[in-house]
Scaffold this motif. Sequence first.
Motif, PDB file in Angstrom:
ATOM      1  N   GLU A 241       1.000  -0.548  -0.026  1.00  0.00           N
ATOM      2  CA  GLU A 241       0.132  -0.009  -0.572  1.00  0.00           C
ATOM      3  C   GLU A 241       0.858   1.259  -0.320  1.00  0.00           C
ATOM      4  OE1 GLU A 241      -3.089  -0.133   2.816  1.00  0.00           O
ATOM      5  OE2 GLU A 241      -3.740   1.420   2.821  1.00  0.00           O
ATOM      6  N   TYR A 242       0.217   2.202  -0.753  1.00  0.00           N
ATOM      7  CA  TYR A 242       1.081   3.408  -0.838  1.00  0.00           C
ATOM      8  C   TYR A 242       0.488   5.111  -0.948  1.00  0.00           C
ATOM      9  CZ  TYR A 242       3.856   7.196  -3.091  1.00  0.00           C
ATOM     10  OH  TYR A 242       5.027   8.395  -3.699  1.00  0.00           O
ATOM     11  N   ASP A 243       0.569   5.302  -0.324  1.00  0.00           N
ATOM     12  CA  ASP A 243      -0.948   6.381  -0.351  1.00  0.00           C
ATOM     13  C   ASP A 243       0.050   8.138   0.844  1.00  0.00           C
ATOM     14  OD1 ASP A 243      -2.817   8.059  -0.086  1.00  0.00           O
ATOM     15  OD2 ASP A 243      -4.024   6.197  -0.266  1.00  0.00           O
ATOM     16  N   ARG A 244      -0.346   8.673   1.422  1.00  0.00           N
ATOM     17  CA  ARG A 244      -0.301   9.890   1.969  1.00  0.00           C
ATOM     18  C   ARG A 244      -0.087   8.802   3.820  1.00  0.00           C
ATOM     19  NH1 ARG A 244      -1.660  15.118   0.838  1.00  0.00           N
ATOM     20  NH2 ARG A 244      -2.583  15.429  -1.639  1.00  0.00           N
ATOM     21  N   THR A 245       0.994   9.754   4.078  1.00  0.00           N
ATOM     22  CA  THR A 245       1.892   9.031   5.498  1.00  0.00           C
ATOM     23  C   THR A 245       0.257   9.087   6.635  1.00  0.00           C
ATOM     24  OG1 THR A 245       3.463   9.943   4.105  1.00  0.00           O
ATOM     25  CG2 THR A 245       2.987   9.663   6.937  1.00  0.00           C
ATOM     26  N   GLU A 246      -0.526   9.752   6.717  1.00  0.00           N
ATOM     27  CA  GLU A 246      -1.504  10.245   7.682  1.00  0.00           C
ATOM     28  C   GLU A 246      -2.509   9.001   6.969  1.00  0.00           C
ATOM     29  OE1 GLU A 246      -1.150  12.506   5.791  1.00  0.00           O
ATOM     30  OE2 GLU A 246      -2.433  13.854   5.154  1.00  0.00           O
ATOM     31  N   LYS A 247      -2.608   9.175   5.781  1.00  0.00           N
ATOM     32  CA  LYS A 247      -3.310   7.694   5.164  1.00  0.00           C
ATOM     33  C   LYS A 247      -3.726   6.267   5.860  1.00  0.00           C
ATOM     34  CE  LYS A 247      -7.164   7.168   2.825  1.00  0.00           C
ATOM     35  NZ  LYS A 247      -6.834   5.839   1.062  1.00  0.00           N
ATOM     36  N   ILE A 248      -1.968   5.980   5.979  1.00  0.00           N
ATOM     37  CA  ILE A 248      -1.616   4.958   5.858  1.00  0.00           C
ATOM     38  C   ILE A 248      -1.402   4.479   7.612  1.00  0.00           C
ATOM     39  CG2 ILE A 248       0.566   3.757   5.787  1.00  0.00           C
ATOM     40  CD1 ILE A 248      -0.047   3.883   2.978  1.00  0.00           C
ATOM     41  N   PHE A 249      -1.068   5.514   8.105  1.00  0.00           N
ATOM     42  CA  PHE A 249      -0.954   5.125   9.384  1.00  0.00           C
ATOM     43  C   PHE A 249      -2.584   5.423  10.189  1.00  0.00           C
ATOM     44  CE2 PHE A 249       3.751   5.706   8.824  1.00  0.00           C
ATOM     45  CZ  PHE A 249       4.125   5.042  10.152  1.00  0.00           C
ATOM     46  N   SER A 250      -3.453   6.058   9.864  1.00  0.00           N
ATOM     47  CA  SER A 250      -4.516   6.466  10.265  1.00  0.00           C
ATOM     48  C   SER A 250      -5.463   4.995   9.440  1.00  0.00           C
ATOM     49  CB  SER A 250      -5.648   7.535  10.507  1.00  0.00           C
ATOM     50  OG  SER A 250      -4.030   8.264  10.658  1.00  0.00           O
ATOM     51  N   PHE A 251      -5.833   5.098   8.548  1.00  0.00           N
ATOM     52  CA  PHE A 251      -7.018   4.848   7.767  1.00  0.00           C
ATOM     53  C   PHE A 251      -6.748   4.160   6.591  1.00  0.00           C
ATOM     54  CE2 PHE A 251      -8.034   9.115   9.110  1.00  0.00           C
ATOM     55  CZ  PHE A 251      -9.537   8.688   9.696  1.00  0.00           C
ATOM     56  N   PRO A 252      -5.796   3.064   7.006  1.00  0.00           N
ATOM     57  CA  PRO A 252      -4.977   2.268   5.838  1.00  0.00           C
ATOM     58  C   PRO A 252      -5.853   1.226   4.681  1.00  0.00           C
ATOM     59  CG  PRO A 252      -4.670   0.932   7.799  1.00  0.00           C
ATOM     60  CD  PRO A 252      -5.043   2.546   8.229  1.00  0.00           C
ATOM     61  N   GLN A 253      -5.697   0.712   3.910  1.00  0.00           N
ATOM     62  CA  GLN A 253      -6.983   0.311   3.174  1.00  0.00           C
ATOM     63  C   GLN A 253      -6.479  -1.677   3.614  1.00  0.00           C
ATOM     64  OE1 GLN A 253      -8.423   1.585  -0.608  1.00  0.00           O
ATOM     65  NE2 GLN A 253      -8.791   3.170   1.103  1.00  0.00           N
ATOM     66  N   GLU A 254      -5.252  -0.995   4.046  1.00  0.00           N
ATOM     67  CA  GLU A 254      -5.293  -3.267   4.426  1.00  0.00           C
ATOM     68  C   GLU A 254      -4.851  -3.340   4.952  1.00  0.00           C
ATOM     69  OE1 GLU A 254      -4.462  -5.449   1.500  1.00  0.00           O
ATOM     70  OE2 GLU A 254      -5.298  -3.338   0.302  1.00  0.00           O
ATOM     71  N   ASN A 255      -5.336  -4.812   5.581  1.00  0.00           N
ATOM     72  CA  ASN A 255      -5.263  -5.387   6.881  1.00  0.00           C
ATOM     73  C   ASN A 255      -3.711  -5.728   6.872  1.00  0.00           C
ATOM     74  OD1 ASN A 255      -7.561  -5.577   8.327  1.00  0.00           O
ATOM     75  ND2 ASN A 255      -7.918  -7.803   7.135  1.00  0.00           N
ATOM     76  N   ALA A 256      -3.013  -5.964   6.326  1.00  0.00           N
ATOM     77  CA  ALA A 256      -1.639  -6.419   6.745  1.00  0.00           C
ATOM     78  C   ALA A 256      -0.878  -5.309   7.429  1.00  0.00           C
ATOM     79  CB  ALA A 256      -0.747  -6.634   5.577  1.00  0.00           C
ATOM     80  N   THR A 257      -1.621  -3.443   6.275  1.00  0.00           N
ATOM     81  CA  THR A 257      -0.853  -2.234   6.680  1.00  0.00           C
ATOM     82  C   THR A 257      -0.995  -1.750   8.042  1.00  0.00           C
ATOM     83  OG1 THR A 257      -1.104  -2.004   4.376  1.00  0.00           O
ATOM     84  CG2 THR A 257      -0.519  -0.066   5.799  1.00  0.00           C
ATOM     85  N   GLN A 258      -2.589  -2.478   8.718  1.00  0.00           N
ATOM     86  CA  GLN A 258      -2.968  -1.724  10.051  1.00  0.00           C
ATOM     87  C   GLN A 258      -2.152  -2.065  11.088  1.00  0.00           C
ATOM     88  OE1 GLN A 258      -5.447   0.066  10.875  1.00  0.00           O
ATOM     89  NE2 GLN A 258      -4.782  -0.843  12.722  1.00  0.00           N
ATOM     90  N   GLU A 259      -2.524  -3.567  10.317  1.00  0.00           N
ATOM     91  CA  GLU A 259      -0.876  -4.446  11.588  1.00  0.00           C
ATOM     92  C   GLU A 259       0.003  -4.219  11.665  1.00  0.00           C
ATOM     93  OE1 GLU A 259      -1.592  -8.346  11.441  1.00  0.00           O
ATOM     94  OE2 GLU A 259      -3.605  -8.541  11.092  1.00  0.00           O
ATOM     95  N   TYR A 260       0.921  -3.391  10.877  1.00  0.00           N
ATOM     96  CA  TYR A 260       2.603  -3.537  10.668  1.00  0.00           C
ATOM     97  C   TYR A 260       2.809  -1.900  11.608  1.00  0.00           C
ATOM     98  CZ  TYR A 260       7.047  -2.544   9.453  1.00  0.00           C
ATOM     99  OH  TYR A 260       8.471  -2.593   9.926  1.00  0.00           O
ATOM    100  N   VAL A 261       1.452  -1.482  11.145  1.00  0.00           N
ATOM    101  CA  VAL A 261       1.542  -0.031  11.604  1.00  0.00           C
ATOM    102  C   VAL A 261       1.302   0.235  12.944  1.00  0.00           C
ATOM    103  CG1 VAL A 261       1.696   1.297   9.434  1.00  0.00           C
ATOM    104  CG2 VAL A 261      -0.154   1.392  11.009  1.00  0.00           C
ATOM    105  N   SER A 262       0.713  -0.638  13.271  1.00  0.00           N
ATOM    106  CA  SER A 262      -0.099  -0.358  15.150  1.00  0.00           C
ATOM    107  C   SER A 262       1.149  -1.288  15.546  1.00  0.00           C
ATOM    108  CB  SER A 262      -1.155  -0.559  15.191  1.00  0.00           C
ATOM    109  OG  SER A 262      -2.040  -2.386  14.228  1.00  0.00           O
ATOM    110  N   GLY A 263       1.699  -2.134  15.084  1.00  0.00           N
ATOM    111  CA  GLY A 263       2.666  -2.916  15.541  1.00  0.00           C
ATOM    112  C   GLY A 263       1.802  -4.120  16.136  1.00  0.00           C
ATOM    113  N   LYS A 264       1.625  -4.290  15.352  1.00  0.00           N
ATOM    114  CA  LYS A 264       1.151  -5.961  15.798  1.00  0.00           C
ATOM    115  C   LYS A 264       1.146  -7.239  14.813  1.00  0.00           C
ATOM    116  CE  LYS A 264      -3.892  -4.240  17.200  1.00  0.00           C
ATOM    117  NZ  LYS A 264      -4.307  -4.050  15.957  1.00  0.00           N
ATOM    118  N   PHE A 265       2.129  -6.613  14.089  1.00  0.00           N
ATOM    119  CA  PHE A 265       3.206  -7.282  12.940  1.00  0.00           C
ATOM    120  C   PHE A 265       3.951  -9.062  13.173  1.00  0.00           C
ATOM    121  CE2 PHE A 265       4.928  -8.523   9.263  1.00  0.00           C
ATOM    122  CZ  PHE A 265       4.222  -8.178   8.102  1.00  0.00           C
ATOM    123  N   GLY A 266       3.754  -9.838  12.567  1.00  0.00           N
ATOM    124  CA  GLY A 266       4.620 -10.390  12.890  1.00  0.00           C
ATOM    125  C   GLY A 266       4.758 -11.258  14.300  1.00  0.00           C
TER     126      GLY A 266
END
Length: 266
Positions: A241-266
Motif C-alpha cells: 500500500e502506498y498513500d499519504r502518510t497520515e492515511k497509511i497510519f490512520s486509515f490504511p486500506q489493507e489489514n497487513a498495513t494496519q497490523e504493521y503500523v500498529s505494531g501487531k505485525f509478525g
Amino acid sequence: MLDFPIESTKNVFEVRGVSVYYKNFEALRNVSMKIPEKEITAFIGPSGCGKSTLLRCFNRLNDLIPGAKVKGQIYYHGKDLYAPQVDPVEIRQKIGMVFQKPNPFPKSIYDNIAYGARINGYKGNMDELVERSLRQAALWDEVKSKLRESGLSLSGGQQQRLCIARAIAIEPEVILMDEPCSALDPISTLKIEELMHELRSQYTIIIVTHNMQQALRVSSMTAFFNVIAGEDGKRSGYLVEYDRTEKIFSFPQENATQEYVSGKFG
Ligand SMILES: Nc1ncnc2c1ncn2[C@@H]1O[C@H](COP(=O)(O)OP(=O)(O)OP(=O)(O)O)[C@@H](O)[C@H]1O
Ligand SMILES: [Mg+2]
C-alpha cells in the motif's frame, strides 16, 4: 492507491512494474509507484521485504551488485533511467545516497565535502561550498574550528550529518536515505529529522526507516512493503500500500498495513 500521490506536485520518478532479481531469486515483485517532487517519501516494512533493493534502483546502485537484475521501468522526469544512453555515474550525481552506517572518507572534514566537487571539476569557491554544505547539514557550528581534522574523529551523529553534507555538496536533486538514523542515539536522530524538515523544500527525499514514529514525523507519503512466500518457499517483497502518510497510519486500506503500523505485525 492514488494514481497521482499528491495533487499539484510533479513526480520525479515513476516506477512501472519493477521486479528485482538477485540471480534467480526474485527479491522484489512488480512494484509500481510515483515519487513526488520535493516531498519526503518513506519506505517501511519488515526486514527482507526489499526496501533497500528498491531504493538502490533509483540511482542504479544495483548495477554494481553482481547478479542483480532490474525488470520493468523506472522513469526519472519521464525518461527511462535504464536506457542504454544513460550514464549511471551522472545519475548518481543527481541522485545522492546516505547509508545506514555513517561512512565518511578517511580524510579531513573539509576534504570529505570537497572531494566529490573536485572530481566533478567544480569551478566555484571551494571554501564557500564546504561552509554552505556543512551549514545546510546543521553541522557547521560544531566543526568550523576543526575542518582539517579527520571526518572519522566526529561522533556517529556528526559523521552522519557530514555524510549528508557530502551528499548535498554535489548539488543533487534527490537524496536517498537508507535507515540513516538506525546507528544513532535519540538526540542525533532528532537532529537528522530536523535537518530533513529543512531539506524538504529543496530536495526530493526517499527514506527507508524501521521507525514508525520517524516515518510519521518526517514523511508526506509512505509505502508499506511486505514479504510473500512463493511456491519454492522463497520470500519475495512486494508493495502492499502506498498513500499519504497520515492515511497509511490512520486509515490504511489493507489489514497487513494496519497490523504493521500498529505494531501487531509478525
Ligand atoms: N546482494 C544481494 N545478493 C543476494 N540477495 C540479496 C542481496 N541484497 C539483498 N538480497 C535479498 O533480497 C531481499 C530483499 O533485501 P533488502 O536488503 O532489499 O531488504 P530490506 O527490506 O532492505 O531489509 P532490511 O529492513 O533488513 O534492511 C532479501 O531476501 C535479501 O536477502
Ligand atoms: Mg535494508
